[in-house]
Structures are given as structure tokens and as C-alpha cells.
Design a protein around this motif. Structure first.
Motif, short mmCIF file in Angstrom:
data_model
loop_
_atom_site.label_atom_id
_atom_site.label_comp_id
_atom_site.label_asym_id
_atom_site.label_seq_id
_atom_site.Cartn_x
_atom_site.Cartn_y
_atom_site.Cartn_z
N ILE A 145 25.34 34.03 -3.70
CA ILE A 145 24.71 34.04 -2.33
C ILE A 145 25.83 34.02 -1.25
CG2 ILE A 145 22.98 33.26 -0.77
CD1 ILE A 145 21.48 32.25 -3.15
N ASN A 146 26.01 34.61 -0.38
CA ASN A 146 26.59 34.67 0.95
C ASN A 146 26.02 34.44 2.06
OD1 ASN A 146 29.31 35.65 -0.39
ND2 ASN A 146 28.38 37.77 -0.51
N GLY A 147 26.73 33.67 3.16
CA GLY A 147 25.85 33.62 4.34
C GLY A 147 26.73 32.95 5.21
N LYS A 148 26.03 32.40 6.46
CA LYS A 148 26.70 31.66 7.45
C LYS A 148 26.26 30.45 7.71
CE LYS A 148 27.24 35.92 10.23
NZ LYS A 148 26.98 36.95 9.20
N TYR A 149 27.28 29.44 8.20
CA TYR A 149 26.86 28.11 8.51
C TYR A 149 27.01 27.70 9.98
CZ TYR A 149 31.41 26.45 7.84
OH TYR A 149 32.94 26.13 7.85
N THR A 150 26.53 26.60 10.38
CA THR A 150 26.99 25.94 11.59
C THR A 150 26.81 24.49 11.23
OG1 THR A 150 24.55 26.08 12.59
CG2 THR A 150 26.18 27.86 13.18
N PHE A 151 27.85 23.80 11.78
CA PHE A 151 28.07 22.37 11.65
C PHE A 151 27.76 21.51 12.90
CE2 PHE A 151 30.56 18.35 10.79
CZ PHE A 151 29.49 17.87 10.34
N ASP A 152 26.92 21.01 13.13
CA ASP A 152 26.70 20.12 14.51
C ASP A 152 27.05 18.71 14.08
OD1 ASP A 152 25.77 18.47 16.68
OD2 ASP A 152 23.88 19.54 16.66
N GLN A 153 28.36 18.38 14.44
CA GLN A 153 28.95 16.95 14.03
C GLN A 153 28.25 16.02 14.82
OE1 GLN A 153 33.02 16.92 14.00
NE2 GLN A 153 33.35 14.85 13.53
N ALA A 154 27.84 16.17 16.13
CA ALA A 154 27.42 15.37 16.69
C ALA A 154 25.85 14.48 16.34
CB ALA A 154 27.02 15.70 18.28
N ASN A 155 25.09 15.46 15.70
CA ASN A 155 23.95 15.30 15.12
C ASN A 155 24.03 15.14 13.57
OD1 ASN A 155 22.24 15.08 17.77
ND2 ASN A 155 22.70 17.18 17.96
N LYS A 156 25.16 15.35 13.10
CA LYS A 156 25.21 15.21 11.52
C LYS A 156 24.36 16.26 10.88
CE LYS A 156 27.07 10.37 11.99
NZ LYS A 156 26.76 9.14 11.39
N LYS A 157 24.35 17.61 11.25
CA LYS A 157 23.46 18.31 10.70
C LYS A 157 24.13 19.74 10.32
CE LYS A 157 19.07 16.91 12.54
NZ LYS A 157 18.56 16.28 11.38
N ILE A 158 23.76 20.31 9.07
CA ILE A 158 24.35 21.71 8.75
C ILE A 158 23.42 22.54 8.64
CG2 ILE A 158 24.66 21.17 6.50
CD1 ILE A 158 27.29 22.80 6.56
N THR A 159 23.28 23.78 9.23
CA THR A 159 22.17 24.91 8.92
C THR A 159 23.12 25.92 8.26
OG1 THR A 159 21.11 24.20 11.14
CG2 THR A 159 20.76 26.38 10.06
N ASP A 212 22.99 35.95 4.29
CA ASP A 212 23.01 36.95 4.71
C ASP A 212 21.85 38.05 4.36
OD1 ASP A 212 25.57 36.49 5.82
OD2 ASP A 212 26.63 37.37 4.21
N ASN A 213 21.24 37.61 3.47
CA ASN A 213 19.95 38.50 2.99
C ASN A 213 18.81 38.31 3.46
OD1 ASN A 213 19.92 36.61 1.39
ND2 ASN A 213 19.66 37.40 -0.60
N GLY A 214 18.62 37.27 4.42
CA GLY A 214 17.28 36.58 4.63
C GLY A 214 17.62 36.01 6.02
N ASN A 215 16.30 35.91 6.82
CA ASN A 215 16.31 35.10 7.96
C ASN A 215 16.03 33.90 8.02
OD1 ASN A 215 13.65 35.55 7.53
ND2 ASN A 215 13.22 36.91 9.21
N MET A 216 15.71 33.19 6.72
CA MET A 216 15.33 31.95 6.85
C MET A 216 16.46 30.95 6.38
SD MET A 216 12.29 30.53 4.28
CE MET A 216 12.09 28.63 3.70
N SER A 217 16.67 29.92 7.25
CA SER A 217 17.68 29.24 7.25
C SER A 217 17.32 27.75 6.71
CB SER A 217 18.51 28.97 8.60
OG SER A 217 17.40 28.38 9.58
#
Length: 122
Positions: A71-85, A89-94
Motif C-alpha cells: 500500500i502506497n500513500g502520503k503522510y503528514t507529521f504534526d510534531q507539535a501535536n504528536k500526530k501522524i496522518t 493513494d487508492n482511497g480518501n480515508m485517512s
């Protein structure tokens, strides 16, 4: 008692260091070390689950692989809030996870229900 104090002071659990710990210089592979359910009980891993891995890339991409799928995809890491989303790529559900630990060799992700996935760098 001294051993307990030394362990607590030296433990990496609970530290969330810089974002580059997630991907190293260009990419880093993480493998499951331990999985716990929402009550804190250890989840027994199947042989296939033991072969699963996540590779995070510096460019915000990730690849999750197992013996049967990738599974390929994208991630974002919010260091201040200690969260990763993570968004495949094959869906819109994060999926968003709390980052309980992030060091050079340990990554612990916690879901909204309290289940934890403890990973170690390969």
C-alpha cells in the motif's frame, strides 16, 4: 529500586524527537516490535504480520508492505501535536495516530481507541 529509577530515566518510551527520526536521511523501514489492544494486552502476531513493514520517505510518502500486498500513500507529521496522518493513494480515508514515541530506533503509534503499535527501525 535504583534499577527502576535508572530504567525510567533512560527509557526512550514517551520521547518524541524530530521528524527526521521518522525517515532518516531519505527513508527508513519500521517493523513491528509489539502490538497491544486498547486494554493494553499483547496481541499475538501471525507469521505474516511479523513480516509487515512501513517505509517512510523524506518526501512525505510511505509504503506498507506484507508478503501479500503493498500500500502506497502520503503522510503528514504534526510534531507539535504528536500526530501522524496516513492516507493511502487508492482511497480518501485517512488514519490519524498519536505518536507516543519517536526516536532513532523506536516508533509507537496509538489509535484513537488506545491500541498501540510499537515499531523498531530496521
Amino acid at each position: 529500586m535504583l534499577t527502576l529509577v535508572m530504567y525510567a530515566c533512560g527509557s526512550k518510551e514517551g520521547k518524541v524527537e524530530g521528524q527526521n527520526m521518522l525517515y532518516g536521511t531519505e527513508s527508513k523501514i519500521w517493523k513491528t516490535r509489539r502490538e497491544e489492544d486498547a486494554t493494553g494486552d499483547k496481541v499475538k502476531q501471525t507469521s505474516e504480520q511479523k513480516q509487515e513493514e512501513i517505509r517512510f520517505f523524506a518526501n512525505g510518502q510511505y509504503v506498507m508492505t506484507s508478503p501479500t500486498q503493498s500500500i502506497n500513500g502520503k503522510y503528514t507529521f504534526d510534531q507539535a501535536n504528536k500526530k501522524i496522518t496516513m492516507t493511502p493513494d487508492n482511497g480518501n480515508m485517512s488514519n490519524t495516530f498519536d505518536v507516543a514515541t519517536l526516536t532513532d530506533d523506536r516508533l509507537t503509534l496509538r489509535s484513537a481507541d488506545g491500541a498501540e503499535l510499537q515499531l523498531e527501525a530496521e
